[in-house]
Design an enzyme around this catalytic site. Structure first.
Site, PDB file in Angstrom:
ATOM      1  N   GLU A 199      62.917  21.849  82.454  1.00 13.05           N
ATOM      2  CA  GLU A 199      63.845  22.672  83.207  1.00 13.05           C
ATOM      3  C   GLU A 199      63.106  23.350  84.361  1.00 13.05           C
ATOM      4  O   GLU A 199      61.873  23.410  84.382  1.00 13.05           O
ATOM      5  CB  GLU A 199      64.531  23.707  82.318  1.00 13.05           C
ATOM      6  CG  GLU A 199      63.610  24.714  81.678  1.00 13.05           C
ATOM      7  CD  GLU A 199      64.323  25.635  80.689  1.00 13.05           C
ATOM      8  OE1 GLU A 199      65.337  25.216  80.101  1.00 13.05           O
ATOM      9  OE2 GLU A 199      63.842  26.761  80.504  1.00 13.05           O
ATOM     10  N   ARG A 291      68.369  35.182  63.261  1.00 13.82           N
ATOM     11  CA  ARG A 291      67.769  36.084  62.262  1.00 13.82           C
ATOM     12  C   ARG A 291      67.683  37.482  62.849  1.00 13.82           C
ATOM     13  O   ARG A 291      68.035  37.701  64.001  1.00 13.82           O
ATOM     14  CB  ARG A 291      66.360  35.599  61.904  1.00 13.82           C
ATOM     15  CG  ARG A 291      65.476  35.427  63.149  1.00 13.82           C
ATOM     16  CD  ARG A 291      64.047  35.107  62.837  1.00 13.82           C
ATOM     17  NE  ARG A 291      63.320  34.600  63.984  1.00 13.82           N
ATOM     18  CZ  ARG A 291      62.835  35.329  64.973  1.00 13.82           C
ATOM     19  NH1 ARG A 291      63.010  36.631  64.971  1.00 13.82           N
ATOM     20  NH2 ARG A 291      62.165  34.781  65.963  1.00 13.82           N
TER      21      ARG A 291
END
Length: 480
Positions: A199, A291
């Site tokens: 990217e 998480r």
């Protein structure tokens, strides 16, 4: 939920247990032979040894943890962060054994665990992403074509990556092949998956993340942002909330985008959506961590919520007890990860014996701690000793309190990141808010830190000499 097993160690295990005990839930600690006398073991209602010191023989043994949970009639397992917290197979194992996994369903973990799958999932939600390719490649020729198309510099990233592993910045075409091979090799070694993607490398980026929480009743809330741009080796060291550069408009747009990311994978529980913010305040989706984050305390302090309590309530199928418009930012919070690392030696781990270990106390100071004086630092795990968090009405107040707290944090026997944290807090770039993820590269050097320490030592010596002279004058005064 009457009994909760915490499948982790150190400060995060104690942090989770504190909330569980507050809610009237009994706790079970698991530990390796290296952690037999660790504080989290003493803090729990029950504790069971699950293996030898290496995490592959203890904290990563999902089968052993499930066995302990069943033997002790545990209702739920909280994984903390790291270890098994983003392991879809472990989440499935809990589900198969009728044990509540305090976290998202395994499907969401799988989707967001792959950066490529995550990008695919959020495509339909019109969330801005960094220009690049959305498929894994290993072919150098194809990589070169893509790089030329999006323009150098580019970033090669491991699809299954994290913690900066399998990540390479390529400034020019001639470096592409060697950096690509290194990234693939590192990703294979670290994650067992060598797939990488390319990217555009965003220059002068800031790392901004949004805390989200989703229940099983269709509610998804965001708890504002955390600024996590002070990093070393692509890993965070200093975090704060809120960010000093976000306008209310950008904050709302990023919050809305984070909620859409959560909805894209039917998310449940606490999660963090990470973004890059460029110099023009354009933001781009990076990834989602499925998480509780290390830096969650700064969010708790500015929003007035207990994120672990919300996690447990969501796991019990309760609805979130608040609406988005009820959440407000109040004050400013700062966190320093106190690692047993030597900032004068490239932040290399500093193992040893804690001869002196005294944590600071006071209003606006919170220490999520996992160690005690007299303990040894194990070589087997992440070298984080604690998290030092300060809270003030303003950013300036939180920074000044952090400097004071660092000065009152006494550690002898190992080197720590405390001096680095003070260096950051006193630096003009940080205090002004004019910094990005290149702070360490642009401003920090061991020599600069050593110079600062020498200057402080000289100042302390001058003050001591002055005080001595004054004391001598008093002693020599004639007695009347």
């Amino acid at each position: 939920m009457k009994k909760l097993l915490v499948a982790n160690r150190g400060e995060i295990a104690i942090r989770v247990m504190k909330t569980a005990h507050k809610m009237g839930i009994k706790t079970v600690a698991v530990f390796s032979t290296a952690d037999r006398n660790a504080p989290h073991v003493k803090y729990a209602n029950e504790a069971v040894c699950i293996g030898e010191a290496p995490s592959s023989q203890s904290y990563l043994r999902g089968d052993k943890i499930i066995e302990v949970a069943k033997n002790l009639k545990v209702d739920a397992i909280h994984p903390g962060y790291g270890f098994l917290s983003e392991n879809a197979s472990f989440a499935e194992l809990c589900e198969d054994n009728n044990i509540i996994f305090v976290g998202p369903k395994s499907k969401a973990i799988k989707i967001m665990g792959s950066k490529l799958a995550a990008k695919e999932a959020v495509k339909a939600y019109d969330i801005p992403m960094v220009p690049g390719i959305d498929e894994a490649i290993t072919d150098i020729k194809k990589a070169l074509e893509i790089a030329k198309e999006i323009g150098f510099p580019i970033l090669i990233k491991a699809s299954a990556g994290g913690g900066g592993k399998g990540m390479r910045v390529v400034e020019k075409e001639s470096d592409l092949e060697s950096q690509m091979n290194r990234a693939i090799s590192e990703a294979t070694s670290a994650f067992g998956d060598g797939s990488v993607f390319i990217e555009k490398y965003v220059t002068s980026p800031r790392h901004i993340e949004i805390q989200v929480m989703a229940d099983s009743h269709g509610n998804v809330l965001h708890f504002f942002e955390r600024e996590c741009s002070i990093q070393r080796r692509h890993q965070k060291v200093v975090e704060e909330a809120p960010s000093c550069v976000l306008t209310p408009d950008i904050r709302q747009k990023m919050g809305d985008a984070a909620i859409k990311v959560a909805k894209s994978c039917d998310y449940l529980g606490a999660g963090t959506v990470e973004f890059l913010l460029d110099a023009d305040h354009n933001f781009y989706f990076l990834e989602m961590n499925t998480r509780l984050q290390v830096e969650h305390p700064v969010t708790e302090l500015i929003s007035g919520v207990d994120l672990v309590e919300l996690q447990i309530k969501v796991a019990r199928c309760e609805a979130l007890p608040m609406q988005q418009d009820e959440l407000k930012i109040n004050g400013h919070a700062l966190e320093l990860r106190v690692y047993a690392e030597d900032p004068l030696n490239d932040f290399l781990p500093s193992v040893g014996h804690l001869k002196i270990y005294k944590i600071p106390v006071g209003e606006g100071i919170r220490v999520d701690n996992g160690f005690e004086e007299g303990m040894d630092i194990p070589i087997y795990y992440d070298p984080m000793l604690s998290k030092l968090i300060t809270y003030g009405k303003t950013r300036e107040e939180a920074i000044q309190l952090m400097i004071k707290a660092i000065e009152n944090y006494q550690v002898k026997g190992v080197e720590t990141t405390l001096p680095f944290g003070k260096y950051v807090c006193e630096h003009d770039a940080f205090r002004s808010g004019n910094f990005d993820t290149h702070f360490v590269k642009n401003y920090y050097s061991p020599e600069a830190l050593k110079q600062e320490a020498d200057n402080e030592a000289k100042l302390a010596a001058l003050i001591a000499v002055k005080q001595y002279i004054e004391d001598q004058k008093l002693l020599r005064l004639p007695v009347k």
